[in-house]
Enzyme design. Sequence first.
Site, PDB file in Angstrom:
ATOM      1  N   GLY A  46      34.386   1.030  51.097  1.00  0.00           N
ATOM      2  CA  GLY A  46      35.131   0.089  51.912  1.00  0.00           C
ATOM      3  C   GLY A  46      34.755   0.251  53.365  1.00  0.00           C
ATOM      4  N   GLN A  51      35.340  -0.625  62.354  1.00  0.00           N
ATOM      5  CA  GLN A  51      34.409   0.485  62.113  1.00  0.00           C
ATOM      6  C   GLN A  51      32.976   0.140  62.504  1.00  0.00           C
ATOM      7  OE1 GLN A  51      36.048   1.187  57.958  1.00  0.00           O
ATOM      8  NE2 GLN A  51      35.559   3.276  58.631  1.00  0.00           N
ATOM      9  N   CYS A  90      36.819   8.965  55.043  1.00  0.00           N
ATOM     10  CA  CYS A  90      36.663   7.755  55.851  1.00  0.00           C
ATOM     11  C   CYS A  90      35.329   7.810  56.574  1.00  0.00           C
ATOM     12  CB  CYS A  90      37.812   7.665  56.854  1.00  0.00           C
ATOM     13  SG  CYS A  90      37.746   6.213  57.925  1.00  0.00           S
ATOM     14  N   LEU A  91      34.618   6.688  56.589  1.00  0.00           N
ATOM     15  CA  LEU A  91      33.321   6.642  57.256  1.00  0.00           C
ATOM     16  C   LEU A  91      33.429   6.971  58.745  1.00  0.00           C
ATOM     17  CD1 LEU A  91      31.815   3.420  55.586  1.00  0.00           C
ATOM     18  CD2 LEU A  91      31.366   5.817  54.999  1.00  0.00           C
ATOM     19  N   HIS A 132      43.795   1.423  52.465  1.00  0.00           N
ATOM     20  CA  HIS A 132      43.085   2.192  53.502  1.00  0.00           C
ATOM     21  C   HIS A 132      42.432   1.228  54.494  1.00  0.00           C
ATOM     22  CE1 HIS A 132      40.514   5.728  54.800  1.00  0.00           C
ATOM     23  NE2 HIS A 132      39.818   4.708  55.283  1.00  0.00           N
ATOM     24  N   GLU A 133      41.761   0.183  53.966  1.00  0.00           N
ATOM     25  CA  GLU A 133      41.078  -0.773  54.855  1.00  0.00           C
ATOM     26  C   GLU A 133      42.068  -1.622  55.638  1.00  0.00           C
ATOM     27  OE1 GLU A 133      38.081  -0.141  55.481  1.00  0.00           O
ATOM     28  OE2 GLU A 133      37.843   1.168  53.751  1.00  0.00           O
ATOM     29  N   HIS A 136      43.192   0.189  58.609  1.00  0.00           N
ATOM     30  CA  HIS A 136      42.225   0.095  59.719  1.00  0.00           C
ATOM     31  C   HIS A 136      42.493  -1.153  60.559  1.00  0.00           C
ATOM     32  CE1 HIS A 136      39.256   3.269  59.609  1.00  0.00           C
ATOM     33  NE2 HIS A 136      39.123   3.156  58.299  1.00  0.00           N
TER      34      HIS A 136
END
Length: 166
Positions: A46, A51, A90-91, A132-133, A136
């Site tokens: 994701g 991001q 997380c990225l 999660h997304e 963000h």
Amino acid sequence: MAIRKIVEHPSPILSKPCKPVTDFGAELHALLDDMYETMIEADGIGIAAPQVGEGIRAAIVDLGEGQDPIWLINPEVVATGGSETDIEGCLSFPGLYGEVERPFHVKVHAQERDGSWYELEAEDYEARAILHEIDHLDGVLFDSKIIRIVTEEELEEMAAEEEGSE
């Protein structure tokens, strides 16, 4: 399409609520394509627009497994249910993993790439990734929800145990 640099914590864009998408033209499609390529290159499941440095309400979840990517544009959580604790990463937080409690079930109202509205219900890992997304897009970062940090050694042990049980 281009691979973009992933914005890492503590960049301020990650903690700001994003603006709604109003233009579903070529610029948005190029951004979504770039986000998808960036996510795949980073081995993620994701990614959200902040991001990659864009403060708009657009995200993608792709668990693979032969499913099409889920395009989450202007998503709103309609309902949640249950509760489950699992490990997340997380990225934007390379090397950080932790146990996070999230709803087991989610119902979301969102727009596709073309602007058409749809509703989606998801459970378990898919629900976790979607939430999660969406966090963000609301400027909420997963590190604020970590119950317990999980070391990379623990992750490797868990992966080895999982392989042994298959």
